[in-house]
Design a protein around this motif. Sequence first.
Motif, PDB file in Angstrom:
ATOM      1  N   MET A   1       5.085   6.474  -1.931  1.00 34.93           N
ATOM      2  CA  MET A   1       4.641   5.279  -1.310  1.00 34.93           C
ATOM      3  C   MET A   1       4.853   4.055  -2.136  1.00 34.93           C
ATOM      4  SD  MET A   1       0.882   4.207  -0.256  1.00 34.93           S
ATOM      5  CE  MET A   1       0.362   2.903  -1.221  1.00 34.93           C
ATOM      6  N   LYS A   2       5.291   2.812  -1.571  1.00 39.20           N
ATOM      7  CA  LYS A   2       5.327   1.543  -2.304  1.00 39.20           C
ATOM      8  C   LYS A   2       4.671   0.473  -1.581  1.00 39.20           C
ATOM      9  CE  LYS A   2       9.449   2.531  -4.967  1.00 39.20           C
ATOM     10  NZ  LYS A   2      10.907   2.035  -5.077  1.00 39.20           N
ATOM     11  N   LYS A   3       3.791  -0.547  -2.131  1.00 39.27           N
ATOM     12  CA  LYS A   3       3.208  -1.431  -1.341  1.00 39.27           C
ATOM     13  C   LYS A   3       2.713  -2.478  -2.310  1.00 39.27           C
ATOM     14  CE  LYS A   3      -0.695  -2.875   1.201  1.00 39.27           C
ATOM     15  NZ  LYS A   3      -0.376  -3.504   2.579  1.00 39.27           N
ATOM     16  N   LYS A   4       3.330  -3.967  -1.805  1.00 40.53           N
ATOM     17  CA  LYS A   4       3.198  -4.902  -2.553  1.00 40.53           C
ATOM     18  C   LYS A   4       1.563  -5.611  -2.308  1.00 40.53           C
ATOM     19  CE  LYS A   4       7.547  -6.313  -3.681  1.00 40.53           C
ATOM     20  NZ  LYS A   4       7.838  -6.551  -5.184  1.00 40.53           N
ATOM     21  N   THR A   5       0.787  -6.226  -3.417  1.00 40.69           N
ATOM     22  CA  THR A   5      -0.253  -6.572  -3.205  1.00 40.69           C
ATOM     23  C   THR A   5      -0.233  -8.321  -3.049  1.00 40.69           C
ATOM     24  OG1 THR A   5      -0.580  -6.842  -5.637  1.00 40.69           O
ATOM     25  CG2 THR A   5      -0.977  -4.828  -4.960  1.00 40.69           C
ATOM     26  N   VAL A   6      -1.426  -8.742  -2.933  1.00 34.53           N
ATOM     27  CA  VAL A   6      -1.334 -10.152  -2.714  1.00 34.53           C
ATOM     28  C   VAL A   6      -0.939 -10.698  -3.895  1.00 34.53           C
ATOM     29  CG1 VAL A   6      -2.847 -12.026  -2.414  1.00 34.53           C
ATOM     30  CG2 VAL A   6      -3.451 -10.017  -1.303  1.00 34.53           C
ATOM     31  N   ARG A   7      -1.032 -10.360  -5.174  1.00 32.33           N
ATOM     32  CA  ARG A   7      -0.625 -11.094  -6.222  1.00 32.33           C
ATOM     33  C   ARG A   7       0.756 -10.691  -6.578  1.00 32.33           C
ATOM     34  NH1 ARG A   7      -4.516 -14.690  -8.619  1.00 32.33           N
ATOM     35  NH2 ARG A   7      -6.296 -14.203  -7.596  1.00 32.33           N
ATOM     36  N   GLY A   8       1.689 -10.076  -5.899  1.00 31.19           N
ATOM     37  CA  GLY A   8       2.830  -9.642  -6.289  1.00 31.19           C
ATOM     38  C   GLY A   8       3.102  -8.342  -6.945  1.00 31.19           C
ATOM     39  N   TRP A   9       2.201  -7.742  -7.088  1.00 36.89           N
ATOM     40  CA  TRP A   9       2.159  -6.472  -8.085  1.00 36.89           C
ATOM     41  C   TRP A   9       2.752  -5.288  -6.906  1.00 36.89           C
ATOM     42  CZ3 TRP A   9       0.979  -5.412 -13.180  1.00 36.89           C
ATOM     43  CH2 TRP A   9       0.466  -6.423 -13.844  1.00 36.89           C
ATOM     44  N   GLU A  10       3.371  -4.415  -7.759  1.00 36.80           N
ATOM     45  CA  GLU A  10       4.070  -3.395  -6.643  1.00 36.80           C
ATOM     46  C   GLU A  10       3.178  -2.169  -7.099  1.00 36.80           C
ATOM     47  OE1 GLU A  10       8.105  -1.097  -5.161  1.00 36.80           O
ATOM     48  OE2 GLU A  10       8.050  -2.311  -7.081  1.00 36.80           O
ATOM     49  N   ILE A  11       2.696  -1.175  -6.224  1.00 35.05           N
ATOM     50  CA  ILE A  11       1.919  -0.125  -6.753  1.00 35.05           C
ATOM     51  C   ILE A  11       2.718   1.149  -6.116  1.00 35.05           C
ATOM     52  CG2 ILE A  11      -0.183   1.190  -5.972  1.00 35.05           C
ATOM     53  CD1 ILE A  11      -1.598  -1.341  -5.775  1.00 35.05           C
ATOM     54  N   ILE A  12       2.999   2.066  -7.094  1.00 36.56           N
ATOM     55  CA  ILE A  12       3.679   3.201  -6.445  1.00 36.56           C
ATOM     56  C   ILE A  12       2.604   4.336  -7.061  1.00 36.56           C
ATOM     57  CG2 ILE A  12       5.731   4.522  -7.193  1.00 36.56           C
ATOM     58  CD1 ILE A  12       6.810   1.799  -8.179  1.00 36.56           C
ATOM     59  N   SER A  13       2.593   5.321  -5.869  1.00 34.66           N
ATOM     60  CA  SER A  13       1.701   6.373  -5.880  1.00 34.66           C
ATOM     61  C   SER A  13       2.407   7.429  -5.693  1.00 34.66           C
ATOM     62  CB  SER A  13       0.815   6.320  -4.727  1.00 34.66           C
ATOM     63  OG  SER A  13      -0.067   7.413  -4.439  1.00 34.66           O
ATOM     64  N   SER A  14       1.884   8.646  -6.483  1.00 34.47           N
ATOM     65  CA  SER A  14       2.600  10.127  -6.424  1.00 34.47           C
ATOM     66  C   SER A  14       2.189  10.666  -5.181  1.00 34.47           C
ATOM     67  CB  SER A  14       2.152  10.886  -7.699  1.00 34.47           C
ATOM     68  OG  SER A  14       0.963  10.959  -7.655  1.00 34.47           O
ATOM     69  N   LEU A  15       1.058  10.446  -4.452  1.00 30.85           N
ATOM     70  CA  LEU A  15       0.440  11.023  -3.042  1.00 30.85           C
ATOM     71  C   LEU A  15       0.408   9.591  -2.208  1.00 30.85           C
ATOM     72  CD1 LEU A  15      -2.033  13.637  -4.277  1.00 30.85           C
ATOM     73  CD2 LEU A  15       0.419  13.952  -3.169  1.00 30.85           C
ATOM     74  N   ASP A  16       0.467   9.820  -0.935  1.00 29.38           N
ATOM     75  CA  ASP A  16       0.044   9.150   0.079  1.00 29.38           C
ATOM     76  C   ASP A  16      -1.358   8.358  -0.357  1.00 29.38           C
ATOM     77  OD1 ASP A  16       2.384   9.178   1.308  1.00 29.38           O
ATOM     78  OD2 ASP A  16       1.902  10.464   2.808  1.00 29.38           O
ATOM     79  N   ALA A  17      -1.418   7.250  -0.082  1.00 26.57           N
ATOM     80  CA  ALA A  17      -2.577   6.607  -0.418  1.00 26.57           C
ATOM     81  C   ALA A  17      -2.821   5.401   0.474  1.00 26.57           C
ATOM     82  CB  ALA A  17      -2.602   5.986  -1.723  1.00 26.57           C
ATOM     83  N   ARG A  18      -4.250   5.070   0.592  1.00 29.58           N
ATOM     84  CA  ARG A  18      -4.673   3.919   1.468  1.00 29.58           C
ATOM     85  C   ARG A  18      -4.811   2.881   0.427  1.00 29.58           C
ATOM     86  NH1 ARG A  18      -9.453   6.229   3.903  1.00 29.58           N
ATOM     87  NH2 ARG A  18      -9.159   7.882   2.651  1.00 29.58           N
ATOM     88  N   ILE A  19      -4.726   1.676   0.694  1.00 24.84           N
ATOM     89  CA  ILE A  19      -4.932   0.559  -0.235  1.00 24.84           C
ATOM     90  C   ILE A  19      -5.627  -0.653   0.451  1.00 24.84           C
ATOM     91  CG2 ILE A  19      -3.737  -1.278  -1.508  1.00 24.84           C
ATOM     92  CD1 ILE A  19      -1.469   0.743  -2.031  1.00 24.84           C
ATOM     93  N   TYR A  20      -6.741  -0.881   0.215  1.00 32.32           N
ATOM     94  CA  TYR A  20      -7.436  -2.121   0.781  1.00 32.32           C
ATOM     95  C   TYR A  20      -7.395  -3.136  -0.409  1.00 32.32           C
ATOM     96  CZ  TYR A  20      -9.110   1.717   3.292  1.00 32.32           C
ATOM     97  OH  TYR A  20      -9.161   3.070   4.133  1.00 32.32           O
ATOM     98  N   GLU A  21      -7.167  -4.278   0.082  1.00 29.13           N
ATOM     99  CA  GLU A  21      -7.041  -5.590  -0.828  1.00 29.13           C
ATOM    100  C   GLU A  21      -7.785  -6.614  -0.436  1.00 29.13           C
ATOM    101  OE1 GLU A  21      -2.842  -7.344  -0.937  1.00 29.13           O
ATOM    102  OE2 GLU A  21      -2.386  -5.813   0.485  1.00 29.13           O
TER     103      GLU A  21
END
Length: 94
Positions: A1-21
Amino acid sequence: MKKKTVRGWEIISSLDARIYEDETGVAILVDMDGFGDQTPVILDFDEDGADVRSFSHLTKKIRISLNRKIFIDWRDEYFGEAVQEMDIVEVERD
């Protein structure tokens, strides 16, 4: 899973994850049903970097790279299908 955050950081997780920002950071939870009450990985961001405020017992490793990527490796053995067998031990009482 990959997701960009508000500040332009990319989060890469080994398992599916929920991201609250929000405007300062993120809370990340493993996206698994029936595992109980999880402690999230909480990251704060500013202009210079990212701070790990808390992490879950399910977190194996968090790596923050210089190119604004955060890698989260979860302990996936908690989510496997294998069931541990337990021996029954008889205790003698006086």
